[in-house]
Design a protein around this motif. Structure first.
Motif, PDB file in Angstrom:
ATOM      1  N   LEU B  28       0.814  -1.217   0.000  1.00 48.07           N
ATOM      2  CA  LEU B  28       0.000   0.000   0.000  1.00 48.07           C
ATOM      3  C   LEU B  28       0.847   1.268   0.000  1.00 48.07           C
ATOM      4  CD1 LEU B  28      -2.943   0.913  -0.054  1.00 48.07           C
ATOM      5  CD2 LEU B  28      -2.923   0.981   2.422  1.00 48.07           C
ATOM      6  N   LEU B  29       1.860   1.287   0.866  1.00 49.41           N
ATOM      7  CA  LEU B  29       2.665   2.518   0.950  1.00 49.41           C
ATOM      8  C   LEU B  29       3.420   2.757  -0.359  1.00 49.41           C
ATOM      9  CD1 LEU B  29       3.863   2.217   4.666  1.00 49.41           C
ATOM     10  CD2 LEU B  29       2.100   3.735   3.765  1.00 49.41           C
ATOM     11  N   LEU B  32       0.854   4.121  -2.767  1.00 51.06           N
ATOM     12  CA  LEU B  32       0.544   5.515  -2.434  1.00 51.06           C
ATOM     13  C   LEU B  32       1.669   6.448  -2.871  1.00 51.06           C
ATOM     14  CD1 LEU B  32      -1.068   5.121   1.100  1.00 51.06           C
ATOM     15  CD2 LEU B  32      -2.218   5.535  -1.074  1.00 51.06           C
ATOM     16  N   ILE B  37      -3.872   9.863  -4.997  1.00 55.36           N
ATOM     17  CA  ILE B  37      -5.280   9.530  -4.789  1.00 55.36           C
ATOM     18  C   ILE B  37      -6.062  10.818  -4.593  1.00 55.36           C
ATOM     19  CG2 ILE B  37      -6.924   8.230  -3.373  1.00 55.36           C
ATOM     20  CD1 ILE B  37      -4.982   6.086  -3.234  1.00 55.36           C
TER      21      ILE B  37
END
Lengths: 437, 255
Positions: B28-29, B32, B37
């Protein structure tokens, strides 16, 4: 002097689509305080009629992606009760472990991704990850969330909408060695769960939160022998104590003039709250030793009627869920495959489980060929809508000195206290026409 | 290269596919760091207006309001992804399309019908052009990561249009249909899930919708004549996650 309006058309960091609409008159009187769910209805109760009994748990878990396990397990038990299906002790334990996996995932998600940003002044966990001091915490929170998901994957086959669990048992069981690996990771996660309780307590102790107490009825499942998650009696802080299958008798919906949603009340009384805080209040004795210790350490005493302490209750339940999962893994040892068996039989029954956000109720009538004749679903958030509006009525007048922006955020936090699941709650929002009698 | 602007939208759905976006904890990181987003209400309080490079849409369209939003979203997104069975084929909400009239469905759940504004449930490509499909209920995390990586590289994602049976064979599973006589939909359902359910002894329910050469009518006949399912049972199988598709409709109409 004109009215002051606090309006949020799409509440962020909650599941589903909801709005807040509050109107305050010139003298600080509350003219309107509403939490409106505008999530479109999907008609589960309608299209379940005519489906087969074994499909119900598979279909209803799709009401909600955050707490599918709660819907699934409530439906499984309701179907099994209606058809007189008995399951093994191993199945009961596996179901409990499956659900604790979901609690760990859901609580970690709520505390760190949905709630904490409010208290720390960030718009999201994504923004928090941009701060080098907070990044390690975000990383650990994601690890804890992954651990909950992995329990779900190993026991049920997948994070969202598990597949191995079915009416009569499990189509496949996990390897004992896999469970023991999980156990090691659970032990390692304990410390961070403790830290979560401390962080939550610190955040909830900031002014004005400690002064925002409102006594109301707290409802949850209860079991003398273990912390109730999938089974138990329906109890409350006001003395309710009935079998869970009697929920349709005791929890009723009443029409309130000038409000467009039906309000859930306890028969003969008024609004009530469900979720982690009511659970910890009603079942404090059944918490694991370490969860109780964590609660004592931060000065949490049951019963607590401050809804802003919900985040602390979630932290306490995280510690307990880790302990309970370890215990279940020990009890399960090396699970053996047992073929799920059931036969169609006409019957009617109801059951309740505890979703991460409160009691989740399912039940209905099945005919002799296993075809569903009627199915009733009431999700936890539907129970909380009315209670939250009472929170607004109690707390908003105490916060009038805040700027619109601050007051809006506080109202959002009041909603997020309940960790609402608006997809679940949709069909409780029933419009009524006012007619002069 | 500027970071692609991503948006995540929700229609009539359970939020499970959005949650799967967050269930890639290990990556996820990194993700990101690679994307911006811009709009994701379930995860963020500050959300920004379009245009967007990639829009993920979760959920079926079941109200006029959603339809208007969808058309606006299509205009704002360079690439539009249907995320999950509801957005791809109508998913479980589409069962209501085949269970009597809309009004009958409403009467079963609600008492005051004047405020219900609901239309039959369809996937988003019933109304607008869709560039990519993440199938399944919920989506498969591996496919989603594949899609994000492909988008960053500017290449087409490699999805599998063949049936679930292919993946089942690669896993060396014993066939649930042929060997155990269970009504498995794998032979007509699109792969990409790694044959998850059959690998756990659970017959495929067809949540990913039809494979590229599905012969649903033949499977329906097999269910009826060789497995002894009733006509209603067979119809229930094909009118579940993807009853809106012509392929699965043929299965339901074959009995």
């Amino acid at each position: 002097m004109s009215d002051r309006r606090i309006f949020v058309d799409y509440i962020a960091r909650t599941e589903g689509d909801g709005a807040i609409d509050i109107i305050i008159g010139p003298n600080g009187e509350l003219k309107k305080a509403r939490w409106e769910v505008w999530e479109p209805p999907r008609f589960f109760e309608a299209f379940l009629v005519g489906r087969k009994a074994e499909e119900v748990p598979e279909i209803v878990q799709r009401i909600c992606g955050i707490c599918p396990h709660a819907h699934h397990l409530a439906a499984v038990r309701a179907v099994e009760r209606a058809m007189g299906v008995k399951v093994s002790e191993q199945t009961v334990l596996l179901r409990e472990l499956l659900h604790y996996g979901d609690w760990i995932q859901s609580h970690a998600l709520h505390v760190y991704c949905l709630a904490v940003p409010d208290f720390l002044g960030y718009e999201s966990v994504i923004a928090m990850a941009g701060n080098s001091e907070l990044l390690p915490i975000v990383g650990k929170a994601l690890q804890l969330k992954r651990l909950g998901n992995d329990i779900s994957c190993i026991v049920g086959g997948r994070e969202v909408h598990p597949v191995a669990s079915t009416v009569g048992g499990f189509t496949a069981v996990p390897e004992g060695s896999e469970l023991r690996k999980l156990k090691e990771r659970l032990k390692a996660a304990k410390e961070f769960a403790f830290e979560t309780v401390k962080l939550a307590a610190k955040l909830a102790s900031q002014p004005p939160y400690p002064d925002l107490v409102r006594k109301c009825e707290h409802v949850s499942l209860h079991d003398d022998k273990r912390y109730a998650i999938n089974d138990g009696r329906l109890v409350s802080t006001e003395g309710l104590n009935v079998p869970d299958w009697e929920y349709p008798v005791w929890i009723i919906e009443k029409h309130v003039p000038s409000c467009n949603c039906k309000h859930a009340i306890i028969k003969g009384r008024d609004s009530f709250m469900v979720g982690p805080l009511p659970r910890v209040n009603n079942n404090f004795e059944q918490l694991s030793a370490d969860a109780k210790a964590a609660a004592k350490e931060v000065g949490f005493t049951a019963p607590c009627f401050n809804p802003f302490m919900s985040i602390v209750a979630r932290g306490i339940e995280l510690v307990h869920s880790i302990d309970a999962s370890i215990e279940l893994i020990d009890e399960l040892g090396d699970p053996k495959y047992e073929e799920p068996k059931f036969e169609y039989k006409a019957g009617e029954s109801y059951a309740v489980t505890e979703a991460a956000r409160g009691i989740c109720c399912h039940g209905g009538r099945i005919d002799k060929d296993g075809v569903v004749q009627k199915w009733d679903i009431v999700a936890p958030t539907a129970r909380n809508v009315y209670n939250l509006e009472k929170d607004f009525e109690e707390f908003v007048p105490k916060l009038l000195h805040l700027s619109d922006e601050e007051l809006t955020l506080k109202c959002e936090i009041m909603v997020r206290n309940y960790d609402p699941c608006q997809s679940c709650a949709t069909h409780s929002i029933k419009v009524r026409i006012r007619r002069e009698e | 290269m500027a970071k692609p602007r991503i948006a995540v939208f929700k229609f009539s759905s359970c939020a499970g596919c959005q949650l799967e976006l967050l269930n890639i904890e290990d990556h996820l990181l990194d993700v990101l760091g690679a994307v911006d987003i811009a709009y994701f209400v379930m995860a963020k309080r500050e959300n920004h207006e379009g245009p967007y490079d990639i829009g993920f849409v979760e959920g079926a369209v079941t109200s006029p309001k959603e339809l208007l939003e969808l058309k606006k979203i299509r205009e704002e997104c360079k690439v539009l992804v249907a995320m999950g069975a509801c957005a791809c084929t109508g998913g479980l909400p589409s069962i209501k399309n085949f269970a009597g009239t809309q009004r009958q469905a409403e009467e079963r759940v609600y008492t005051e019908l004047w405020d219900i504004k609901s239309i039959p449930a369809y996937g988003i490509d019933y109304y607008v052009k869709v560039d990519a499909y993440l199938r399944g209920c919920p989506i498969d995390i591996g496919e989603m990561v594949e899609l994000i990586k492909s988008a960053l590289l500017g290449v087409n994602p490699h999805f599998r249009p063949h049936s679930v049976c292919n993946e089942c064979k690669l896993k060396e599973n014993v066939c649930l249909l042929v060997n155990k006589g269970k009504p498995c939909m794998g032979s007509v359902t699109a792969a990409g899930c790694g044959a998850l359910c059959p690998s756990l002894n659970r017959p495929c329910e067809g949540c990913r919708g039809p494979a590229n050469d599905a012969n649903a009518a033949s499977l329906a006949q097999t269910f009826l004549t060789e497995l002894g399912l009733t006509r209603d049972d067979v119809r229930r199988k094909f009118l579940k996650y993807a009853g809106n598709t012509p392929e699965f409709r043929k299965g339901a109409e074959a009995v």
